[in-house]
Scaffold this motif. Sequence first.
Motif, PDB file in Angstrom:
ATOM      1  N   LEU A   1       0.897  -1.230   0.082  1.00 42.49           N
ATOM      2  CA  LEU A   1       0.112   0.097   0.064  1.00 42.49           C
ATOM      3  C   LEU A   1       0.713   1.309  -0.003  1.00 42.49           C
ATOM      4  O   LEU A   1       1.828   1.413   0.788  1.00 42.49           O
ATOM      5  N   GLU A   2       0.576   2.269  -0.841  1.00 45.65           N
ATOM      6  CA  GLU A   2       1.333   3.337  -0.948  1.00 45.65           C
ATOM      7  C   GLU A   2       0.265   4.468  -1.230  1.00 45.65           C
ATOM      8  O   GLU A   2      -0.614   4.469  -2.035  1.00 45.65           O
ATOM      9  N   VAL A   3       0.399   5.498  -0.328  1.00 42.96           N
ATOM     10  CA  VAL A   3      -0.266   6.834  -0.606  1.00 42.96           C
ATOM     11  C   VAL A   3       0.589   7.942  -0.691  1.00 42.96           C
ATOM     12  O   VAL A   3       1.404   8.353   0.443  1.00 42.96           O
ATOM     13  N   SER A   4       0.367   8.766  -1.820  1.00 43.84           N
ATOM     14  CA  SER A   4       1.263   9.637  -2.068  1.00 43.84           C
ATOM     15  C   SER A   4       0.433  11.223  -2.348  1.00 43.84           C
ATOM     16  O   SER A   4      -0.918  10.903  -2.934  1.00 43.84           O
ATOM     17  N   SER A   5       1.014  12.158  -2.237  1.00 42.03           N
ATOM     18  CA  SER A   5       0.492  13.617  -2.689  1.00 42.03           C
ATOM     19  C   SER A   5       1.698  14.332  -2.979  1.00 42.03           C
ATOM     20  O   SER A   5       2.767  14.247  -2.526  1.00 42.03           O
ATOM     21  N   ILE A   6       1.238  15.529  -3.791  1.00 44.76           N
ATOM     22  CA  ILE A   6       2.228  16.464  -4.207  1.00 44.76           C
ATOM     23  C   ILE A   6       2.436  17.509  -2.942  1.00 44.76           C
ATOM     24  O   ILE A   6       1.238  18.187  -2.638  1.00 44.76           O
ATOM     25  N   VAL A   7       3.570  17.706  -2.391  1.00 39.74           N
ATOM     26  CA  VAL A   7       3.634  18.718  -1.327  1.00 39.74           C
ATOM     27  C   VAL A   7       3.877  19.941  -1.904  1.00 39.74           C
ATOM     28  O   VAL A   7       3.045  21.191  -1.220  1.00 39.74           O
ATOM     29  N   ARG A   8       4.849  20.199  -2.671  1.00 40.68           N
ATOM     30  CA  ARG A   8       4.813  21.504  -3.270  1.00 40.68           C
ATOM     31  C   ARG A   8       5.629  21.449  -4.656  1.00 40.68           C
ATOM     32  O   ARG A   8       6.113  20.341  -5.129  1.00 40.68           O
ATOM     33  N   GLU A   9       5.587  22.345  -5.511  1.00 36.46           N
ATOM     34  CA  GLU A   9       6.135  22.709  -6.627  1.00 36.46           C
ATOM     35  C   GLU A   9       7.586  23.152  -6.496  1.00 36.46           C
ATOM     36  O   GLU A   9       7.649  24.267  -5.916  1.00 36.46           O
TER      37      GLU A   9
ATOM     38  N   SER B   1      16.722  26.405 -14.283  1.00 36.52           N
ATOM     39  CA  SER B   1      16.535  26.569 -15.708  1.00 36.52           C
ATOM     40  C   SER B   1      14.924  26.661 -16.077  1.00 36.52           C
ATOM     41  O   SER B   1      14.680  26.790 -17.432  1.00 36.52           O
ATOM     42  N   GLY B   2      14.195  26.917 -15.336  1.00 32.84           N
ATOM     43  CA  GLY B   2      12.774  27.052 -15.288  1.00 32.84           C
ATOM     44  C   GLY B   2      12.129  25.671 -15.429  1.00 32.84           C
ATOM     45  O   GLY B   2      10.764  25.869 -15.747  1.00 32.84           O
ATOM     46  N   THR B   3      12.726  24.427 -15.220  1.00 29.24           N
ATOM     47  CA  THR B   3      12.022  23.274 -15.247  1.00 29.24           C
ATOM     48  C   THR B   3      11.157  22.951 -13.973  1.00 29.24           C
ATOM     49  O   THR B   3      11.797  23.146 -12.827  1.00 29.24           O
ATOM     50  N   LEU B   4       9.951  22.545 -13.926  1.00 30.85           N
ATOM     51  CA  LEU B   4       9.115  22.251 -13.106  1.00 30.85           C
ATOM     52  C   LEU B   4       9.183  21.076 -12.557  1.00 30.85           C
ATOM     53  O   LEU B   4       9.044  20.121 -13.069  1.00 30.85           O
ATOM     54  N   THR B   5       9.604  20.963 -11.364  1.00 33.22           N
ATOM     55  CA  THR B   5       9.468  19.534 -10.556  1.00 33.22           C
ATOM     56  C   THR B   5       8.596  19.488  -9.452  1.00 33.22           C
ATOM     57  O   THR B   5       7.742  20.438  -8.924  1.00 33.22           O
ATOM     58  N   TYR B   6       8.344  18.323  -8.768  1.00 28.94           N
ATOM     59  CA  TYR B   6       7.508  18.228  -7.657  1.00 28.94           C
ATOM     60  C   TYR B   6       8.225  17.511  -6.707  1.00 28.94           C
ATOM     61  O   TYR B   6       8.936  16.522  -6.836  1.00 28.94           O
ATOM     62  N   GLN B   7       7.605  18.098  -5.222  1.00 29.36           N
ATOM     63  CA  GLN B   7       8.221  17.252  -4.117  1.00 29.36           C
ATOM     64  C   GLN B   7       6.825  16.451  -3.663  1.00 29.36           C
ATOM     65  O   GLN B   7       5.780  17.000  -3.419  1.00 29.36           O
ATOM     66  N   ILE B   8       7.273  15.170  -3.465  1.00 35.28           N
ATOM     67  CA  ILE B   8       6.244  14.060  -3.274  1.00 35.28           C
ATOM     68  C   ILE B   8       6.136  13.645  -1.847  1.00 35.28           C
ATOM     69  O   ILE B   8       7.318  13.279  -1.609  1.00 35.28           O
ATOM     70  N   GLY B   9       5.138  13.547  -1.252  1.00 38.60           N
ATOM     71  CA  GLY B   9       5.000  13.072  -0.004  1.00 38.60           C
ATOM     72  C   GLY B   9       4.360  11.719   0.111  1.00 38.60           C
ATOM     73  O   GLY B   9       3.352  11.553  -0.624  1.00 38.60           O
ATOM     74  N   THR B  10       4.979  10.755   0.633  1.00 35.38           N
ATOM     75  CA  THR B  10       4.357   9.365   0.447  1.00 35.38           C
ATOM     76  C   THR B  10       4.176   8.765   1.559  1.00 35.38           C
ATOM     77  O   THR B  10       5.084   8.647   2.620  1.00 35.38           O
ATOM     78  N   ARG B  11       3.508   7.729   1.887  1.00 39.75           N
ATOM     79  CA  ARG B  11       3.300   6.897   3.073  1.00 39.75           C
ATOM     80  C   ARG B  11       3.209   5.478   2.458  1.00 39.75           C
ATOM     81  O   ARG B  11       2.385   5.329   1.681  1.00 39.75           O
TER      82      ARG B  11
END
Length: 661
Positions: free
Chosen positions: A488-496, A501-511
Amino acid sequence: MRTLKRSSIRLLPALAAVVLLLSCAVHNQTFTTGQQLLAEGKLEEGLATLQRAMEEEPHNQEYRAYYYRQRDSVISQWLNRAEEARLANDFDAAEALYRRVLGLDATNSRAQAGIDRVAMDRRHRAVLKEAEAALNARNVEEAAAKIRLILTENPANREARIMQRVMEEQQVRARLATPTIKSSFKKPVTLEFREANIRSIFEVISRIADMNFIFDRDVRPDLRASIFVKNTTLEDVVNTLLLTNQLEKKVVNESTVLIYPNTPAKARDYQELVVKSFYLANSEAKQALNLIRTIIKTRDIYIDEKLNFLVMRDTPDNVRLAEKLVSNHDLAEPEVVLELEVGEVKRSRLTELGIVYPSQFQVVNLTTTTTTTTNAGSVVAATPQVTQNPLTLATLGHLTSGNILISPVILNLRSEMGDANLLANPRIRVKNKEKARVHIGDRVPVITTTSTANVGVSESVSYLDVGLRLEVEPVVSLDEEVAMRVGLEVSSIVREVTSKSGTLTYQIGTRSAATNLRLRDGETQVLAGLISDEDRRSSQRVPGLGDLPLIGRLFSNERKDGVKTEVILLITPRIVRNLARPGATAMEFSSGTEGSSTGTALGARRYESTQSAPDQPVPNAPPRPAAGTSGIVPRGVLPPPPASIPAPADGSPIRAPDAPR
């Protein structure tokens, strides 16, 4: 008079409009009545009423479309019901429905063809009964001829095909059935031979059991054997003699047995081979091939992976052994339905109380004057300038109250409470030892930029799964329990996060959680404890004043923020189909010896004599014969005959004492 005429002429258009409205109302009432009759289930009357409404208004396309649509729907229902009744051999109901269809549409080809098929099925039904009577009377040829007549006219006749298959199976079994030896071969005897010629032994057995033994020309004439048995069947005696002297037998008919040397060349000449096709429903043809080749050591076998069947050519004993192996192997895999409940409970508390005082002063729009002078010291001009931060000591002299910006004082009286429940309740069916995957959430695009020398910049898009992901692999046991690997894995986007260089990435919080568990059928297991608890406190204070014991609350702002999230998983297995455990006779059976898989175990079955005990001496019994002589004692002890048994003077065959004459 002229006035009346003129007034009547003026009333004519109004009267025509009234008549037209009345006729439309009548027609609308007819159409409505037809709809009501259809709703009440009076299909013929309703369609007839709709047809009358359509004929009264031939240019009304709405009436026409509705009538034909309803008629086609009713005809389709009746045709389907008629076909079901015909397949169920309810010919009267099927014919009645077909004729109702022709009553609505006289040119319907399906209804006319259905009536013809009903007449043909009635005729075939009578012929089928005659074929059954002929088959019961053991007149197979007549029954086969009648079945062929039915299948010639209607190859899809299910009952005729079933009867033909049964007849073919009976004929194949009759042709492939191994001849059985008559019951006299099962009688118990007592034999004593010492270094006697094996042909003489079989000659004695032939006279006792009234059997015929034919010897191959390659059987050595000087072959000798010794045997001492008591109360043992002739069948066991013959099998023992053949096995100990490297011989083999072939049953020609119930009273004739062929004896030949047990060599590969003779086996190829005398052993009959059969071809058997195995259509597999659950197992794979490759696995069945490996099973048969490992256990039976057969060579002539072919598989078709597309049709999932195999063909085997071997002796009848090996084919029967392969049938048992395939029946034990070709079993339906267990299946289980997993009832899953995944819930995410989120509770948030926010309290913000206090006064936010200005924390800084900002100087804006500060105006200074710049003067220009000559060499003689006279002033030429004075120019105003707007100065922004940073300020200098020279500009502070021009500072006024209009140039100072102070943030407002804010009074915070805020309290928020929130509860959220996110629930997913999937039900999935999965086979034994197969993974089941559930993903509830989003697929977030991630753009990757690649820069290559002398080529340029290229971008590629990959997707990141965010949300709830569940993987379950069940293993169903024979004792109605299910072992599972659960992930079981539950993840969500914490912040962008944006790179330089302008590339957008995401910080993922997971359990995530992974475990192995074993549950009974219908038992529910709760997987909880995936808790995320955040408690944050912050305060804004006026230096000095905010630290005072009581009055300090008037010069500070307190903020309390708490978020608690817990993920709960409930999983319940429901076994839909488990492995059918074979019976004891199917799990363990004889497979012959290493050299022969005849399936007949060699054993001496002892039979007690009804005349005297086998170990009890008989009065006046002669001594045992010497070497080179033979003795036959069925159900007792007899004087030993000479080495060569001559025929009696009257020409009658030699018989055992208790054999019928």
